[in-house]
Design a protein around this motif. Structure first.
Motif, short mmCIF file in Angstrom:
data_model
loop_
_atom_site.label_atom_id
_atom_site.label_comp_id
_atom_site.label_asym_id
_atom_site.label_seq_id
_atom_site.Cartn_x
_atom_site.Cartn_y
_atom_site.Cartn_z
N UNK A 1 0.84 -1.20 0.00
CA UNK A 1 0.00 0.00 0.00
C UNK A 1 0.87 1.24 0.00
N UNK B 1 -3.07 0.44 -3.84
CA UNK B 1 -2.56 -0.80 -3.28
C UNK B 1 -2.29 -1.80 -4.41
N UNK C 1 -4.27 -8.96 1.02
CA UNK C 1 -5.18 -7.82 1.13
C UNK C 1 -6.33 -8.19 2.08
N UNK C 2 -7.13 -7.23 2.38
CA UNK C 2 -8.25 -7.50 3.27
C UNK C 2 -7.97 -7.04 4.68
N UNK C 3 -9.03 -6.81 5.38
CA UNK C 3 -8.97 -6.14 6.65
C UNK C 3 -8.31 -6.98 7.75
N UNK C 4 -8.30 -8.29 7.60
CA UNK C 4 -7.75 -9.13 8.66
C UNK C 4 -6.23 -9.16 8.67
N UNK D 1 -2.77 -7.49 9.03
CA UNK D 1 -2.18 -6.28 9.57
C UNK D 1 -1.22 -5.66 8.57
N UNK D 2 -1.31 -4.36 8.44
CA UNK D 2 -0.38 -3.63 7.59
C UNK D 2 0.82 -3.19 8.41
N UNK E 1 -13.27 -3.02 10.55
CA UNK E 1 -12.33 -3.03 11.67
C UNK E 1 -12.00 -1.57 12.01
N UNK F 1 -3.36 3.64 15.66
CA UNK F 1 -1.94 3.57 15.33
C UNK F 1 -1.20 4.67 16.08
N UNK G 1 -6.67 -3.05 17.83
CA UNK G 1 -7.71 -3.09 16.81
C UNK G 1 -8.96 -3.74 17.37
N UNK H 1 -11.37 0.48 8.53
CA UNK H 1 -11.13 -0.32 7.33
C UNK H 1 -12.35 -1.19 7.10
N UNK H 2 -13.02 -0.97 5.98
CA UNK H 2 -14.19 -1.76 5.65
C UNK H 2 -13.79 -3.14 5.16
N UNK H 3 -14.66 -4.11 5.40
CA UNK H 3 -14.39 -5.47 4.93
C UNK H 3 -14.30 -5.55 3.41
N UNK I 1 -13.38 -3.43 1.04
CA UNK I 1 -12.44 -2.69 0.20
C UNK I 1 -11.08 -2.68 0.84
N UNK I 2 -10.12 -2.11 0.14
CA UNK I 2 -8.74 -2.05 0.66
C UNK I 2 -8.32 -0.62 0.94
#
Lengths: 115, 114
Positions: A33, A48, A98-101, A103-104, B33, B37, B50, B95-97, B99-100
């Motif tokens: 990202x 991204x 990718x995806x919310x689960x 961690x970045x 989520x 930070x 989180x 952060x929506x499920x 999208x990124x």
């Protein structure tokens, strides 16, 4: 490497010049990202990558901005004909997917100053 | 798209005391989520805590805990027993499920006084 690295750490350029910012993600991370952090602001999502593909480029501020990723690893953010409003810290992050689960993990950023 | 608001540009706390940082967000989605930070002067963003929106129980990580009020769309961060190393910018993010695109608030600068 152990974490996300970015280069250069700081970049000063003259208005109208092109700049390239580099991001080395954590090994094995398929998602990458780019964010922009202007002075006193939060992070603004730019683009991204999942692998080498960037499905959505709508976050890029203008057509002067482009990004690519090769070999599923290093990514380069290019800003053409820089303007003073491009001055900001550019942060890169990577994650396992990718995806919310996922961690970045963020790099230390590149501070770009356009004179 | 979701929006995130942090209404406190700066906060200050005495070492060893407790401070709460505020965050509100807006989205029409139900699955997302929320994150806090920390960004020290080194600029590197560090995940503090989180919360999954479908979980009613508030997340806790050592001295850090959240107060998640889904109906009010509020997600505050409580730091207990504040330490000098807690001094930093703190960003709330959503952060929506589906999208990124993770959206961040403008941040709160926390100062810890010895």
């Amino acid at each position: 490497g152990a974490g996300v690295s970015q280069s250069p750490s700081n970049k000063v350029t003259e208005k109208g010049k092109d700049v390239e910012l580099r991001c080395d993600p954590i090994s094995g991370h398929t998602a990458l990202y780019w964010y922009r952090q202007s002075l006193g602001q939060g992070l603004e999502f730019l683009i991204y990558f999942q692998g080498n593909s960037a499905p959505d480029k709508s976050g890029l501020p203008s057509d002067r901005f482009s990004a690519e990723r090769t070999g599923g690893s290093v990514s380069t953010l290019t800003i053409q004909r820089t303007q003073q409003e491009d001055s900001a810290v550019y942060l890169c992050a990577s994650s396992l997917g990718t995806g919310v689960r996922n961690e970045q993990f963020f790099g230390p950023g590149t501070r770009l100053t356009v004179l | 798209a979701q929006t995130v608001t942090q209404s406190q540009p700066e906060m200050s706390v005495q070492e060893a005391e407790t401070v709460t940082l505020s965050c509100t967000y807006d989205t029409s989605e139900s699955d997302y989520y929320l994150f806090w930070y920390k960004q020290p002067p080194s600029r590197q963003m560090i995940l503090v805590i989180r919360q999954e929106a479908y979980k009613q129980q508030n997340a806790t990580e050592n001295r850090f805990s959240v107060n998640f009020q889904k109906a009010a769309k509020s997600f505050s961060l409580k730091i207990s027993d504040s330490q000098l190393g807690d001094a930093a910018m703190y960003f709330c993010a959503c952060h929506l499920y589906n999208n990124n695109d993770m959206r961040f608030g403008a941040g709160t600068r926390l100062t810890v006084k010895p």
